[in-house]
Enzyme design. Structure first.
Site, PDB file in Angstrom:
ATOM      1  N   LYS A  22     -13.748  37.638 -77.508  1.00 42.84           N
ATOM      2  CA  LYS A  22     -14.139  36.313 -78.037  1.00 42.84           C
ATOM      3  C   LYS A  22     -14.782  36.461 -79.415  1.00 42.84           C
ATOM      4  CE  LYS A  22     -18.210  34.493 -76.589  1.00 42.84           C
ATOM      5  NZ  LYS A  22     -19.127  34.189 -77.695  1.00 42.84           N
ATOM      6  N   ASN A  23     -15.751  37.367 -79.509  1.00 42.55           N
ATOM      7  CA  ASN A  23     -16.518  37.449 -80.750  1.00 42.55           C
ATOM      8  C   ASN A  23     -15.735  38.076 -81.899  1.00 42.55           C
ATOM      9  OD1 ASN A  23     -18.548  36.156 -79.476  1.00 42.55           O
ATOM     10  ND2 ASN A  23     -19.871  37.953 -79.221  1.00 42.55           N
ATOM     11  N   ARG A  92     -22.163  27.360 -81.903  1.00 41.03           N
ATOM     12  CA  ARG A  92     -22.821  27.886 -83.092  1.00 41.03           C
ATOM     13  C   ARG A  92     -21.868  28.690 -83.974  1.00 41.03           C
ATOM     14  NH1 ARG A  92     -25.627  31.112 -84.855  1.00 41.03           N
ATOM     15  NH2 ARG A  92     -27.394  30.477 -86.086  1.00 41.03           N
ATOM     16  N   CYS A 116     -30.407  27.705 -80.049  1.00 43.58           N
ATOM     17  CA  CYS A 116     -29.546  27.743 -78.874  1.00 43.58           C
ATOM     18  C   CYS A 116     -30.439  27.989 -77.668  1.00 43.58           C
ATOM     19  CB  CYS A 116     -28.449  28.784 -79.019  1.00 43.58           C
ATOM     20  SG  CYS A 116     -29.013  30.434 -78.768  1.00 43.58           S
ATOM     21  N   ARG A 121     -31.947  30.312 -83.945  1.00 44.51           N
ATOM     22  CA  ARG A 121     -30.882  31.178 -84.483  1.00 44.51           C
ATOM     23  C   ARG A 121     -30.672  30.803 -85.943  1.00 44.51           C
ATOM     24  NH1 ARG A 121     -26.470  32.276 -80.305  1.00 44.51           N
ATOM     25  NH2 ARG A 121     -25.661  33.621 -81.930  1.00 44.51           N
ATOM     26  N   ASP A 314     -25.809  41.522 -75.773  1.00 39.48           N
ATOM     27  CA  ASP A 314     -24.907  40.732 -74.915  1.00 39.48           C
ATOM     28  C   ASP A 314     -24.665  41.380 -73.551  1.00 39.48           C
ATOM     29  OD1 ASP A 314     -24.788  38.949 -76.993  1.00 39.48           O
ATOM     30  OD2 ASP A 314     -22.834  39.593 -77.721  1.00 39.48           O
ATOM     31  N   ARG A 406     -17.343  29.949 -71.263  1.00 37.13           N
ATOM     32  CA  ARG A 406     -17.297  30.122 -72.719  1.00 37.13           C
ATOM     33  C   ARG A 406     -16.878  31.539 -73.088  1.00 37.13           C
ATOM     34  NH1 ARG A 406     -22.081  27.220 -75.908  1.00 37.13           N
ATOM     35  NH2 ARG A 406     -20.854  28.181 -77.544  1.00 37.13           N
TER      36      ARG A 406
HETATM   37  N1  EPU Z   1     -30.713  36.309 -87.993  1.00 28.62           N
HETATM   38  C1  EPU Z   1     -31.553  35.920 -89.017  1.00 28.62           C
HETATM   39  N2  EPU Z   1     -30.993  35.198 -90.043  1.00 28.62           N
HETATM   40  C2  EPU Z   1     -29.679  34.876 -90.098  1.00 28.62           C
HETATM   41  C3  EPU Z   1     -28.835  35.302 -89.035  1.00 28.62           C
HETATM   42  C4  EPU Z   1     -29.388  36.025 -88.003  1.00 28.62           C
HETATM   43  O1  EPU Z   1     -32.746  36.192 -88.994  1.00 28.62           O
HETATM   44  O2  EPU Z   1     -29.248  34.243 -91.077  1.00 28.62           O
HETATM   45  C5  EPU Z   1     -31.270  37.089 -86.873  1.00 28.62           C
HETATM   46  C6  EPU Z   1     -31.030  36.420 -85.513  1.00 28.62           C
HETATM   47  O3  EPU Z   1     -32.028  35.492 -85.194  1.00 28.62           O
HETATM   48  C7  EPU Z   1     -31.018  37.607 -84.574  1.00 28.62           C
HETATM   49  C8  EPU Z   1     -30.385  38.704 -85.415  1.00 28.62           C
HETATM   50  O4  EPU Z   1     -30.542  38.298 -86.776  1.00 28.62           O
HETATM   51  O5  EPU Z   1     -32.311  37.992 -84.238  1.00 28.62           O
HETATM   52  C9  EPU Z   1     -28.945  38.960 -85.135  1.00 28.62           C
HETATM   53  O6  EPU Z   1     -28.204  37.738 -85.142  1.00 28.62           O
HETATM   54  P1  EPU Z   1     -26.698  37.687 -85.633  1.00 28.62           P
HETATM   55  O7  EPU Z   1     -26.614  36.828 -86.850  1.00 28.62           O
HETATM   56  O8  EPU Z   1     -26.177  39.075 -85.754  1.00 28.62           O
HETATM   57  O9  EPU Z   1     -25.991  36.926 -84.456  1.00 28.62           O
HETATM   58  P2  EPU Z   1     -24.668  36.096 -84.598  1.00 28.62           P
HETATM   59  O10 EPU Z   1     -23.811  36.740 -85.621  1.00 28.62           O
HETATM   60  O11 EPU Z   1     -24.976  34.655 -84.772  1.00 28.62           O
HETATM   61  C10 EPU Z   1     -23.168  37.386 -82.877  1.00 28.62           C
HETATM   62  C11 EPU Z   1     -22.536  37.090 -81.550  1.00 28.62           C
HETATM   63  C12 EPU Z   1     -23.596  36.998 -80.475  1.00 28.62           C
HETATM   64  C13 EPU Z   1     -24.357  38.334 -80.434  1.00 28.62           C
HETATM   65  C14 EPU Z   1     -24.956  38.626 -81.811  1.00 28.62           C
HETATM   66  C15 EPU Z   1     -25.654  39.963 -81.892  1.00 28.62           C
HETATM   67  C16 EPU Z   1     -20.572  35.781 -82.095  1.00 28.62           C
HETATM   68  C17 EPU Z   1     -19.875  34.486 -82.027  1.00 28.62           C
HETATM   69  N3  EPU Z   1     -21.807  35.826 -81.619  1.00 28.62           N
HETATM   70  O12 EPU Z   1     -24.033  36.278 -83.152  1.00 28.62           O
HETATM   71  O13 EPU Z   1     -22.899  36.838 -79.235  1.00 28.62           O
HETATM   72  O14 EPU Z   1     -25.390  38.256 -79.490  1.00 28.62           O
HETATM   73  O15 EPU Z   1     -23.898  38.609 -82.806  1.00 28.62           O
HETATM   74  O16 EPU Z   1     -24.785  40.989 -81.576  1.00 28.62           O
HETATM   75  O17 EPU Z   1     -20.006  36.775 -82.522  1.00 28.62           O
HETATM   76  C18 EPU Z   1     -22.580  36.172 -77.019  1.00 28.62           C
HETATM   77  O18 EPU Z   1     -21.388  36.489 -77.131  1.00 28.62           O
HETATM   78  O19 EPU Z   1     -23.113  35.927 -75.904  1.00 28.62           O
HETATM   79  C19 EPU Z   1     -23.414  36.093 -78.219  1.00 28.62           C
HETATM   80  C20 EPU Z   1     -24.555  35.409 -78.276  1.00 28.62           C
END
Ligand code: EPU
Length: 459
Positions: A22-23, A92, A116, A121, A314, A406
């Site tokens: 998915k991701n 998101r 979320c 986030r 995850d 999801r």
């Molecule tokens: N963060 C910031 N600022 C930003 C973005 C992120 O401070 O602008 C922080 C977040 O709050 C968090 C950390 O950085 O503490 C990492 O967040 P990240 O941005 O890497 O998360 P994401 O890219 O939004 C993806 C996956 C998540 C997975 C995370 C971490 C997708 C669609 N989502 O989210 O997947 O947990 O990376 O590996 O790829 C899931 O599949 O259940 C899921 C939540």
């Protein structure tokens, strides 16, 4: 309203294949906005989040053929730039369209995502990246308007308080492919899903090196073409299947197991006493066949979630369930999302002995979990409850399973084919306590949704 009814206590055995990730698929689909040529993706999983992303892309002027498996996309109307709040709120990951839209359409108007279920986030790092490439950003009525007549390459540091950002790295990498000059992303996310995206962008004509390391270098090109690409297998689904085998003391063969990007997970399995054995050592390690079995006595351990190649957040919830069956105290510390513990209260309802101290949970394992009515509250928390239900004594019912759908395609069908007993039911469940026995029984006036069975070879 659908829910799951799990009769616990069955040992899983057989063979299963891991679906596409998915991701990885979400940013790959969004990358179709970077070109007016067709993009064909194979191994796209059949999940609600994918459906939502395809609807969003249609609203943004992309023609879509197919919903899962093989999906072909072609961006035909480049005047559409608005991503509505209703869509961003439901998923998101809609933020994935920011970089590609800005690169090709020069403008993106995206509703500001809220928090979320497991906390805040932020997207400050995504925006910092776009600004460094020359975009200007304004906020109006909850919508961010991001504009850049010409993106220019820059050196961008993407480190935040909890490491890098996965989707932020994907967004900046996509935007930089069409920027003028060279972009260096420092403190880039090293997650395998970023590598998968880079591989497809390179097939489209992008010049990218270093994906998978903390420094990615992108040389901008004039335009990108079409491509055909196969989505990598889902490492989180693979890990969830392996935990399912382990908690039921099972014996399961898993195909398309991306062992190469799961070394931190394998390391913890070994420590706990779960054996993950690669059956053919010469096979591609992103598509390995492994056999998962477990020793009789599971050992407690310590787990700290970290950015890749560390232990993934995850899989934190699923391992908490597993550690309920280890003999002794385990310590789990969540370093990515400090509030990602919605499963703790529900597992406690099933008899788990868990004590939370801020971002750390102490799991006192070794007590038998008992079936109970519980509620899913986010995707991975739901998976941990299904796993607990498999190993618990008696019946577990899980409501709000739309969260589960999801990220897992009909998880109950896959597990049933391995010997589990899970029904997907619709309607209101009535929980009754069987007098005298103390056991809970679920009486339902609801309709049963038959779960399609898979044909699996027995291992
Ligand atoms: N963060 C910031 N600022 C930003 C973005 C992120 O401070 O602008 C922080 C977040 O709050 C968090 C950390 O950085 O503490 C990492 O967040 P990240 O941005 O890497 O998360 P994401 O890219 O939004 C993806 C996956 C998540 C997975 C995370 C971490 C997708 C669609 N989502 O989210 O997947 O947990 O990376 O590996 O790829 C899931 O599949 O259940 C899921 C939540």
């Amino acid at each position: 309203m659908e829910y799951l009814r799990i009769q616990g206590g069955r040992r899983l055995a057989g063979r299963v294949r891991v679906d596409g990730s998915k991701n990885a698929a979400l940013p790959l689909l969004a990358a179709a906005l970077l070109t007016d040529q067709p993009i064909t993706l194979h191994n796209v999983p059949a999940l609600t989040d994918i459906k939502n992303m395809l609807s969003l892309l249609r609203e943004l002027g992309v023609e879509v053929i197919g919903e899962s498996g093989t999906v072909t996309l072609r961006s035909v109307d480049e005047n559409q730039v608005h991503t509505r709040y209703e869509i961003v709120r439901s998923m998101r990951a809609s933020i994935n369209v920011l970089g590609p839209m800005l690169a090709r359409r020069r403008r993106a108007v995206i509703a500001m995502p809220g928090g979320c279920a497991f906390g805040e986030r932020p997207i400050d790092l995504h925006l910092r990246g776009m600004q460094a490439l020359g975009a200007s950003i304004s906020l109006e009525s909850g919508d961010m308007s991001v504009t850049a007549p010409q993106l220019k390459g820059a050196t961008i540091f993407l480190g935040g308080p909890n490491g890098s950002t996965v989707l932020g790295t994907a967004n900046v990498m996509c935007a930089a492919t069409l920027a003028k000059g060279t972009t260096i992303i420092e403190c880039a996310a090293c997650e395998p899903e970023v590598v998968d995206l880079a591989h497809m962008l390179i097939k489209m004509g992008a010049k990218i090196r270093g994906a998978g390391s903390a420094r990615i270098v992108i040389e901008g090109v004039e335009s990108l073409g079409g491509a055909e690409y196969t989505v990598m297998p889902d490492r989180i689904v693979a890990g969830t299947y392996a935990v399912a085998a382990a908690v039921t003391n099972g014996d399961v063969i898993i195909d398309d197991f991306p062992i190469d990007c799961m070394l931190a997970v394998i390391d913890r399995f070994q420590h706990i006493g779960v054996i993950v054995e690669q059956l053919d050592p010469y096979q591609d390690t992103m598509h390995a066949t492994v056999r998962v079995t477990s020793t009789r006595l599971l050992k407690p351990t310590q787990i700290t979630t970290q950015p890749h190649p560390g232990f993934p957040t995850d899989l934190q919830a699923q391992f908490m369930t597993l550690l309920c069956f280890a003999h002794g105290n385990s310590v789990i510390t969540e370093k990515i999302y400090a509030e990602r513990f919605l499963h703790v209260a529900e597992l406690t309802r099933m008899g788990a002995n868990l004590q939370r101290f801020g971002p750390t949970v102490v799991v006192s394992g070794g007590t038998q979990l008992k079936g109970a009515p519980v509620m899913a509250s986010d995707l991975r928390a739901s998976a941990s409850l299904v796993l607990a239900g498999l190993a618990a004594e008696g019946v577990t019912t899980i409501s709000q399973i739309e969260y589960l759908d999801r990220g897992y395609h009909r998880l109950e069908s896959t597990l049933n084919a391995l010997g589990a007993s899970i029904e997907r039911l619709t309607g209101e469940a009535i929980v009754e306590t069987v007098a005298g026995s103390g056991a809970q029984m679920l009486e339902s006036k609801s309709a049963r949704t038959p779960s399609p069975t898979l044909s699996l070879a027995r291992g």
